[in-house]
Motif scaffolding. Structure first.
Motif, mmCIF file in Angstrom:
data_model
loop_
_atom_site.group_PDB
_atom_site.id
_atom_site.type_symbol
_atom_site.label_atom_id
_atom_site.label_comp_id
_atom_site.label_asym_id
_atom_site.label_seq_id
_atom_site.Cartn_x
_atom_site.Cartn_y
_atom_site.Cartn_z
ATOM 1 N N ASN A 71 3.474 5.941 -5.638
ATOM 2 C CA ASN A 71 3.514 5.876 -7.088
ATOM 3 C C ASN A 71 2.716 7.048 -7.664
ATOM 4 O OD1 ASN A 71 3.442 5.270 -9.771
ATOM 5 N ND2 ASN A 71 2.744 3.155 -9.486
ATOM 6 N N ARG A 72 3.334 7.833 -8.512
ATOM 7 C CA ARG A 72 2.691 9.033 -9.062
ATOM 8 C C ARG A 72 1.457 8.682 -9.888
ATOM 9 N NH1 ARG A 72 2.957 11.917 -13.738
ATOM 10 N NH2 ARG A 72 4.437 10.466 -14.613
ATOM 11 N N PHE A 73 1.536 7.641 -10.690
ATOM 12 C CA PHE A 73 0.411 7.235 -11.527
ATOM 13 C C PHE A 73 -0.790 6.832 -10.665
ATOM 14 C CE2 PHE A 73 -1.913 3.931 -13.875
ATOM 15 C CZ PHE A 73 -2.326 4.684 -14.958
ATOM 16 N N PHE A 74 -0.534 6.081 -9.626
ATOM 17 C CA PHE A 74 -1.599 5.636 -8.733
ATOM 18 C C PHE A 74 -2.300 6.826 -8.080
ATOM 19 C CE2 PHE A 74 -3.022 4.384 -4.479
ATOM 20 C CZ PHE A 74 -3.882 3.347 -4.801
ATOM 21 N N THR A 75 -1.539 7.785 -7.590
ATOM 22 C CA THR A 75 -2.152 8.932 -6.933
ATOM 23 C C THR A 75 -2.934 9.801 -7.918
ATOM 24 O OG1 THR A 75 -0.066 10.148 -7.115
ATOM 25 C CG2 THR A 75 -0.519 9.018 -5.037
ATOM 26 N N GLU A 76 -2.439 9.929 -9.138
ATOM 27 C CA GLU A 76 -3.178 10.711 -10.135
ATOM 28 C C GLU A 76 -4.510 10.052 -10.473
ATOM 29 O OE1 GLU A 76 -0.793 11.388 -13.588
ATOM 30 O OE2 GLU A 76 0.659 12.611 -12.500
ATOM 31 N N VAL A 77 -4.496 8.751 -10.640
ATOM 32 C CA VAL A 77 -5.728 8.034 -10.976
ATOM 33 C C VAL A 77 -6.725 8.109 -9.829
ATOM 34 C CG1 VAL A 77 -6.686 5.735 -11.441
ATOM 35 C CG2 VAL A 77 -4.654 6.506 -12.651
ATOM 36 N N THR A 78 -6.270 7.910 -8.616
ATOM 37 C CA THR A 78 -7.204 7.974 -7.481
ATOM 38 C C THR A 78 -7.770 9.376 -7.311
ATOM 39 O OG1 THR A 78 -5.334 8.285 -5.974
ATOM 40 C CG2 THR A 78 -6.226 6.047 -6.186
ATOM 41 N N ASN A 79 -6.974 10.387 -7.575
ATOM 42 C CA ASN A 79 -7.491 11.756 -7.483
ATOM 43 C C ASN A 79 -8.543 12.029 -8.546
ATOM 44 O OD1 ASN A 79 -5.935 12.413 -5.289
ATOM 45 N ND2 ASN A 79 -4.273 13.262 -6.509
ATOM 46 N N PHE A 85 0.829 -1.206 0.000
ATOM 47 C CA PHE A 85 0.000 0.000 0.000
ATOM 48 C C PHE A 85 0.866 1.260 0.000
ATOM 49 C CE2 PHE A 85 -2.137 3.327 2.468
ATOM 50 C CZ PHE A 85 -3.186 3.579 1.603
ATOM 51 N N LEU A 86 1.898 1.277 0.804
ATOM 52 C CA LEU A 86 2.789 2.435 0.833
ATOM 53 C C LEU A 86 3.465 2.653 -0.509
ATOM 54 C CD1 LEU A 86 4.516 2.246 4.321
ATOM 55 C CD2 LEU A 86 2.734 3.802 3.554
ATOM 56 N N LYS A 87 3.872 1.584 -1.149
ATOM 57 C CA LYS A 87 4.498 1.713 -2.466
ATOM 58 C C LYS A 87 3.505 2.269 -3.485
ATOM 59 C CE LYS A 87 7.857 -1.954 -1.789
ATOM 60 N NZ LYS A 87 8.229 -3.325 -2.145
ATOM 61 N N GLN A 88 2.267 1.822 -3.400
ATOM 62 C CA GLN A 88 1.251 2.328 -4.330
ATOM 63 C C GLN A 88 0.970 3.804 -4.069
ATOM 64 O OE1 GLN A 88 -2.076 -0.265 -3.832
ATOM 65 N NE2 GLN A 88 -1.499 -1.523 -5.583
#
Length: 52
Positions: free
Chosen positions: A15-23, A9-12
Motif C-alpha cells: 500500500n503506497r500510503f502505508f509505505t509513505e507514512v512509515t518512511n 502484512f504484505l498487503k500493507q
C-alpha cells in the motif's frame, strides 16, 4: 492463522500510503530520538573528560 497475518502484512507493505507514512516516521521521529540519545551520550563523555 499466521498466514492471514502474513498476507495482511504484505498487503500493507504494498500500500503506497502505508509505505509513505512509515518512511516519514522513520525519517522524522526515529532520527530525532536517535539524535537525542547520541547527544546525551556525548554529554556523558564530555563530563567524564572534564572530571579527569
Amino acid at each position: 492463522m499466521t498466514y492471514d497475518y502474513y498476507d495482511l502484512f504484505l498487503k500493507q507493505r504494498n500500500n503506497r500510503f502505508f509505505t509513505e507514512v512509515t518512511n516519514i516516521v522513520r525519517q522524522k521521529f526515529w532520527r530525532e530520538s536517535y539524535d537525542v540519545v547520541e547527544s546525551q551520550q556525548w554529554e556523558e563523555i564530555t563530563d567524564k573528560i572534564r572530571k579527569n
